[in-house]
Write an enzyme that holds these catalytic residues in place. Structure first.
Site, mmCIF file in Angstrom:
data_model
loop_
_atom_site.group_PDB
_atom_site.id
_atom_site.type_symbol
_atom_site.label_atom_id
_atom_site.label_comp_id
_atom_site.label_asym_id
_atom_site.label_seq_id
_atom_site.Cartn_x
_atom_site.Cartn_y
_atom_site.Cartn_z
ATOM 1 N N SER A 14 -45.108 -24.366 -75.854
ATOM 2 C CA SER A 14 -45.674 -24.687 -77.161
ATOM 3 C C SER A 14 -46.658 -23.776 -77.151
ATOM 4 O O SER A 14 -46.799 -23.312 -78.714
ATOM 5 C CB SER A 14 -46.405 -26.004 -76.813
ATOM 6 O OG SER A 14 -45.801 -27.161 -76.215
ATOM 7 N N GLU A 34 -38.666 -15.629 -72.793
ATOM 8 C CA GLU A 34 -38.456 -16.745 -71.786
ATOM 9 C C GLU A 34 -37.311 -16.776 -70.813
ATOM 10 O O GLU A 34 -36.207 -16.468 -71.315
ATOM 11 C CB GLU A 34 -38.652 -18.172 -72.986
ATOM 12 C CG GLU A 34 -38.086 -19.189 -72.308
ATOM 13 C CD GLU A 34 -39.129 -19.935 -71.310
ATOM 14 O OE1 GLU A 34 -40.417 -19.848 -71.693
ATOM 15 O OE2 GLU A 34 -38.756 -20.086 -70.152
ATOM 16 N N CYS A 42 -43.721 -28.977 -72.126
ATOM 17 C CA CYS A 42 -43.995 -30.139 -73.018
ATOM 18 C C CYS A 42 -42.631 -30.524 -73.496
ATOM 19 O O CYS A 42 -42.393 -32.050 -73.251
ATOM 20 C CB CYS A 42 -44.653 -29.774 -74.122
ATOM 21 S SG CYS A 42 -44.808 -31.088 -75.405
ATOM 22 N N CYS A 47 -44.158 -33.736 -71.907
ATOM 23 C CA CYS A 47 -44.485 -34.723 -72.734
ATOM 24 C C CYS A 47 -43.241 -35.493 -73.462
ATOM 25 O O CYS A 47 -43.257 -36.737 -73.570
ATOM 26 C CB CYS A 47 -45.179 -34.080 -73.705
ATOM 27 S SG CYS A 47 -46.511 -33.049 -73.046
ATOM 28 N N LYS A 50 -40.777 -37.411 -71.190
ATOM 29 C CA LYS A 50 -41.492 -38.469 -70.631
ATOM 30 C C LYS A 50 -41.770 -39.650 -71.321
ATOM 31 O O LYS A 50 -41.639 -40.793 -71.213
ATOM 32 C CB LYS A 50 -43.031 -37.948 -69.981
ATOM 33 C CG LYS A 50 -43.957 -38.833 -69.363
ATOM 34 C CD LYS A 50 -44.729 -39.633 -70.119
ATOM 35 C CE LYS A 50 -45.763 -38.845 -71.256
ATOM 36 N NZ LYS A 50 -46.853 -38.014 -70.675
ATOM 37 N N TYR A 98 -37.013 -24.808 -81.628
ATOM 38 C CA TYR A 98 -37.991 -23.758 -81.094
ATOM 39 C C TYR A 98 -37.355 -22.417 -81.077
ATOM 40 O O TYR A 98 -37.940 -21.361 -82.010
ATOM 41 C CB TYR A 98 -38.167 -24.027 -79.726
ATOM 42 C CG TYR A 98 -39.414 -25.071 -79.522
ATOM 43 C CD1 TYR A 98 -40.753 -24.272 -79.205
ATOM 44 C CD2 TYR A 98 -39.707 -26.276 -79.874
ATOM 45 C CE1 TYR A 98 -41.921 -25.154 -79.193
ATOM 46 C CE2 TYR A 98 -40.739 -27.160 -79.851
ATOM 47 C CZ TYR A 98 -41.805 -26.404 -79.573
ATOM 48 O OH TYR A 98 -42.934 -27.499 -79.574
ATOM 49 N N ALA A 114 -40.086 -11.713 -67.530
ATOM 50 C CA ALA A 114 -40.680 -10.463 -67.782
ATOM 51 C C ALA A 114 -41.949 -10.395 -66.789
ATOM 52 O O ALA A 114 -42.462 -11.453 -66.177
ATOM 53 C CB ALA A 114 -41.529 -10.811 -69.152
ATOM 54 N N TYR A 177 -52.343 -38.257 -63.638
ATOM 55 C CA TYR A 177 -51.383 -38.480 -64.955
ATOM 56 C C TYR A 177 -49.810 -38.926 -64.571
ATOM 57 O O TYR A 177 -49.284 -39.861 -65.040
ATOM 58 C CB TYR A 177 -51.330 -37.405 -65.993
ATOM 59 C CG TYR A 177 -52.727 -37.080 -66.903
ATOM 60 C CD1 TYR A 177 -53.985 -36.571 -66.283
ATOM 61 C CD2 TYR A 177 -52.369 -37.399 -68.269
ATOM 62 C CE1 TYR A 177 -54.767 -36.165 -67.058
ATOM 63 C CE2 TYR A 177 -53.531 -36.930 -68.927
ATOM 64 C CZ TYR A 177 -54.758 -36.336 -68.485
ATOM 65 O OH TYR A 177 -55.686 -36.173 -69.320
ATOM 66 N N ILE A 178 -49.477 -37.941 -63.950
ATOM 67 C CA ILE A 178 -48.127 -37.998 -63.797
ATOM 68 C C ILE A 178 -47.684 -39.179 -62.940
ATOM 69 O O ILE A 178 -46.500 -39.756 -63.162
ATOM 70 C CB ILE A 178 -47.276 -36.589 -63.527
ATOM 71 C CG1 ILE A 178 -47.827 -35.577 -64.484
ATOM 72 C CG2 ILE A 178 -45.971 -36.620 -63.139
ATOM 73 C CD1 ILE A 178 -47.348 -34.020 -64.198
ATOM 74 N N GLU A 181 -48.098 -42.266 -64.818
ATOM 75 C CA GLU A 181 -47.171 -42.543 -65.809
ATOM 76 C C GLU A 181 -45.680 -42.839 -65.338
ATOM 77 O O GLU A 181 -44.895 -43.879 -65.873
ATOM 78 C CB GLU A 181 -47.133 -41.380 -66.844
ATOM 79 C CG GLU A 181 -48.393 -41.077 -67.458
ATOM 80 C CD GLU A 181 -48.194 -39.909 -68.684
ATOM 81 O OE1 GLU A 181 -49.230 -40.085 -69.582
ATOM 82 O OE2 GLU A 181 -47.453 -38.948 -68.598
ATOM 83 N N ARG A 204 -58.468 -40.674 -61.147
ATOM 84 C CA ARG A 204 -60.001 -39.778 -60.828
ATOM 85 C C ARG A 204 -60.443 -39.017 -62.064
ATOM 86 O O ARG A 204 -59.681 -38.445 -62.681
ATOM 87 C CB ARG A 204 -59.821 -38.710 -59.752
ATOM 88 C CG ARG A 204 -61.137 -38.386 -59.199
ATOM 89 C CD ARG A 204 -60.995 -37.950 -57.908
ATOM 90 N NE ARG A 204 -60.130 -36.781 -57.886
ATOM 91 C CZ ARG A 204 -60.367 -35.605 -57.890
ATOM 92 N NH1 ARG A 204 -61.607 -35.041 -58.436
ATOM 93 N NH2 ARG A 204 -59.581 -34.562 -57.656
ATOM 94 N N THR A 344 -51.000 -29.805 -73.815
ATOM 95 C CA THR A 344 -50.004 -29.144 -75.049
ATOM 96 C C THR A 344 -51.003 -28.860 -76.199
ATOM 97 O O THR A 344 -51.161 -27.691 -76.862
ATOM 98 C CB THR A 344 -48.753 -29.977 -75.288
ATOM 99 O OG1 THR A 344 -48.027 -30.164 -74.293
ATOM 100 C CG2 THR A 344 -47.973 -29.226 -76.555
ATOM 101 N N HIS A 468 -58.813 -56.683 -89.978
ATOM 102 C CA HIS A 468 -58.447 -57.981 -89.224
ATOM 103 C C HIS A 468 -57.124 -58.895 -89.409
ATOM 104 O O HIS A 468 -56.653 -58.147 -90.734
ATOM 105 C CB HIS A 468 -59.671 -59.254 -89.755
ATOM 106 C CG HIS A 468 -59.712 -60.271 -88.896
ATOM 107 N ND1 HIS A 468 -59.835 -60.665 -87.609
ATOM 108 C CD2 HIS A 468 -59.223 -61.443 -89.269
ATOM 109 C CE1 HIS A 468 -59.781 -61.726 -87.204
ATOM 110 N NE2 HIS A 468 -59.079 -62.468 -88.255
ATOM 111 N N GLU A 473 -60.406 -53.924 -83.751
ATOM 112 C CA GLU A 473 -61.579 -54.385 -84.740
ATOM 113 C C GLU A 473 -62.872 -54.543 -83.735
ATOM 114 O O GLU A 473 -64.071 -54.445 -84.122
ATOM 115 C CB GLU A 473 -61.386 -55.510 -85.513
ATOM 116 C CG GLU A 473 -60.991 -56.882 -84.829
ATOM 117 C CD GLU A 473 -60.759 -58.058 -85.663
ATOM 118 O OE1 GLU A 473 -61.733 -58.495 -86.432
ATOM 119 O OE2 GLU A 473 -59.750 -58.541 -85.729
#
Ligand code: NDP
Length: 485
Positions: A14, A34, A42, A47, A50, A98, A114, A177-178, A181, A204, A344, A468, A473
């Site tokens: 990204s 690449e 991502c 992301c 997932k 991409y 590279a 996170y991982i 999730e 944490r 990302t 509402h 709210e």
């Protein structure tokens, strides 16, 4: 000195793609290399897949709720093969997007690894070498396994998307996170999930009350979460290791256990046979798969970075200043490889700030303050700013918090609770932190994040009329602090 390019970007994730495109659109001559698939972590192994798996897993709860609303619905089988086929088609499409973005902005892209040979030269695995006035390293990071015997028997997040079959049982190690999730995703897809986290509470660094509710809800949904527990030993399950098998997942959803090479798609990690695990609490179990979600390290190995003078930090990250410039003036770095904030949208921001600084003559430091973020646990968390614990170390605060069963689950007599919390400075009345645990919390926190980034006070929240009937709210109707600290 004449260079082949104004900018050579290493890494097509990204951050790298955005920086390359924006620099090229402004007239710079840009190349990008690449070694793997375009889109990076991502899009290809983070992301995006997932979130699609989160969507897939959430349908598991739909029939129960729908029945309370009068629908005659029951849960059928989950077909992993059909889903992962569709998922891979979508990832192929995104990768193509991409590639085309780069092509259409005039960037030369190379499918190659590279490395640097000097401060202005990039050598590709194809044998070609190019010089560039500026080099941008955006190589991201990779998941790491703990340093223990047989750790190779465990999968990491990259492997999950390549599985041919879901395991019947899995041990997830980690509480970040991982780990959290995927505990929700795999549980929703019918896998029997056990999770070991070595600390006192998962997630944490986030607000204590919010992570407490998430842990409770995860357990209610059937995740066997063990806090203060870690993996001590692991080995291929065999006659020597005849502990109880945790594979009691739904046969309808799963099919055969994962674990043999032929169960895995080409390129997938061979997770071997079912794994015997001994935990720090003394228990011994066999799981069809072990999944290490024990953190990620920057991708800086074998790139010639240190040889050309780029300073590398303790975790292997490229050390950069606020303009993303490394210790070698022509070499910059953005995204996870710098181990600042591994998200990302932050990498994209850093890429844009780099172009602004280097190509538009407008030095732009990256603003890492008050980044709203979402954790796609089930229930989901949206958060921005300081946790109560962090804020009260800094100054006197008032805490406004409410937790309740929202209308939709109360009607269906389901236990799910939500939480809305504001951490407010006593002195300035500014909202220092906002934490939400609720369906759609990720969507909501984006909007709350604008107000908080603008410096909104509690009174600004108060004078906003409630929408509402909604869950959110409550964020503008909490009148009295539940405590001050
Ligand atoms: P984290 O650093 O968030 O979590 C790693 C977890 O593994 C922690 O619970 C840590 O414990 C534990 N751990 C580390 N080493 C060991 C070990 N040797 N044995 C046992 N446990 C261990 O990493 P993740 O891999 O979950 O995620 C990496 C980053 O990716 C995140 O920080 C985030 O920036 C990004 N991300 C963002 C997402 C989102 O925005 N929704 C989703 C996924 C990832 P302890 O707490 O004790 O250190």
């Amino acid at each position: 000195m004449a260079f082949d390019y104004d900018l050579f970007v290493i890494g097509g994730g990204s951050g790298g793609v955005r920086a390359a495109r924006v620099a090229a659109s402004g007239g710079a001559k840009v190349a990008l290399a690449e070694e793997d698939r375009y889109g990076g972590t991502c899009v290809i192994r983070g992301c995006v897949p997932k979130k699609l798996m989160v969507f897939a897993s959430e349908f598991a709860g739909t029939p129960d709720q729908a029945r309370a609303y009068g629908w005659d619905l029951s849960l059928g089988a989950f077909d992993w093969t059909a889903f992962s086929g569709q998922l891979n088609t979508e990832l192929d499409r995104l990768e193509e997007v991409y590639r085309n973005l780069l092509k259409n902005s005039g960037v030369d892209s190379f499918d190659a690894r590279a490395r640097l040979t000097d401060a202005h030269t990039v050598e590709l695995s194809t044998g070609k070498s190019f010089t560039a006035k500026h080099i941008l390293v955006a190589t991201g990071g990779h998941p790491v396994r703990p340093d223990m015997p047989n750790a190779h028997l465990g999968m990491v997040s990259d492997d999950i998307f390549k599985l041919k079959k879901l395991p019947k049982s899995v041990l997830i190690v980690g509480g970040g996170y991982i780990a959290c999730e995927f505990a929700g995703i795999l549980n929703g897809l019918g896998v029997n999930v056990t999770q070991y986290y070595r600390g006192a509470q998962i997630l944490r660094g986030f607000d204590d009350e919010a992570r407490g509710l998430i842990a409770e809800s995860m357990q209610e949904k059937g995740i066997d979460l063990h806090l203060g527990t870690n993996i001590l030993e692991m080995a291929p399950a065999s006659a020597d290791h005849s502990a109880s098998h945790a594979g009691t997942g739904s046969d309808a959803a799963m099919g055969a256990p994962v674990g043999t090479t032929q169960d895995l798609l080409p390129g997938a990690e061979d997770t071997g046979e079912p794994v015997w695990v001994k935990a720090t609490n003394g228990s011994e179990n066999v799981f069809d798969a072990v999944f290490f979600a024990t953190g990620r390290d920057p991708n800086t190995a074998d790139m010639g970075l240190e040889e050309v003078g780029v300073k590398i930090g303790r975790r292997g990250e490229i050390v950069v200043d606020e303009y993303s410039q490394s210790s070698v003036p022509s070499i910059y770095a953005i995204g996870d490889v710098t181990n600042r904030v591994a998200l990302t949208p932050v990498a994209i921001r850093e890429g844009m700030a780099f172009v602004e600084t280097v190509f538009n003559g407008n030095p732009t430091p990256v603003d890492h303050e008050l980044i709203p973020t979402a954790i796609f646990t089930q229930p989901e968390m949206g958060t921005v700013g300081m946790s109560e614990e962090e804020a009260r170390e800094q100054e006197p605060v008032e805490i406004y918090c409410t937790s309740f069963r929202p209308m939709k689950s109360a009607f269906a007599n389901q236990p799910d609770r939500v939480l809305f919390k504001l951490v407010v400075s006593k002195a300035t009345r500014k909202v220092l932190g906002c934490h939400m645990v609720a369906p759609g919390a990720g969507e909501m926190i984006q909007l709350a994040g604008i107000a908080i980034k603008m410096g909104a006070t509690k009174e600004d929240f108060d004078r906003t009329v409630a929408v509402h009937p909604t869950m959110s709210e409550e964020i503008v109707t909490m009148r009295e602090p539940i405590r001050t600290a």
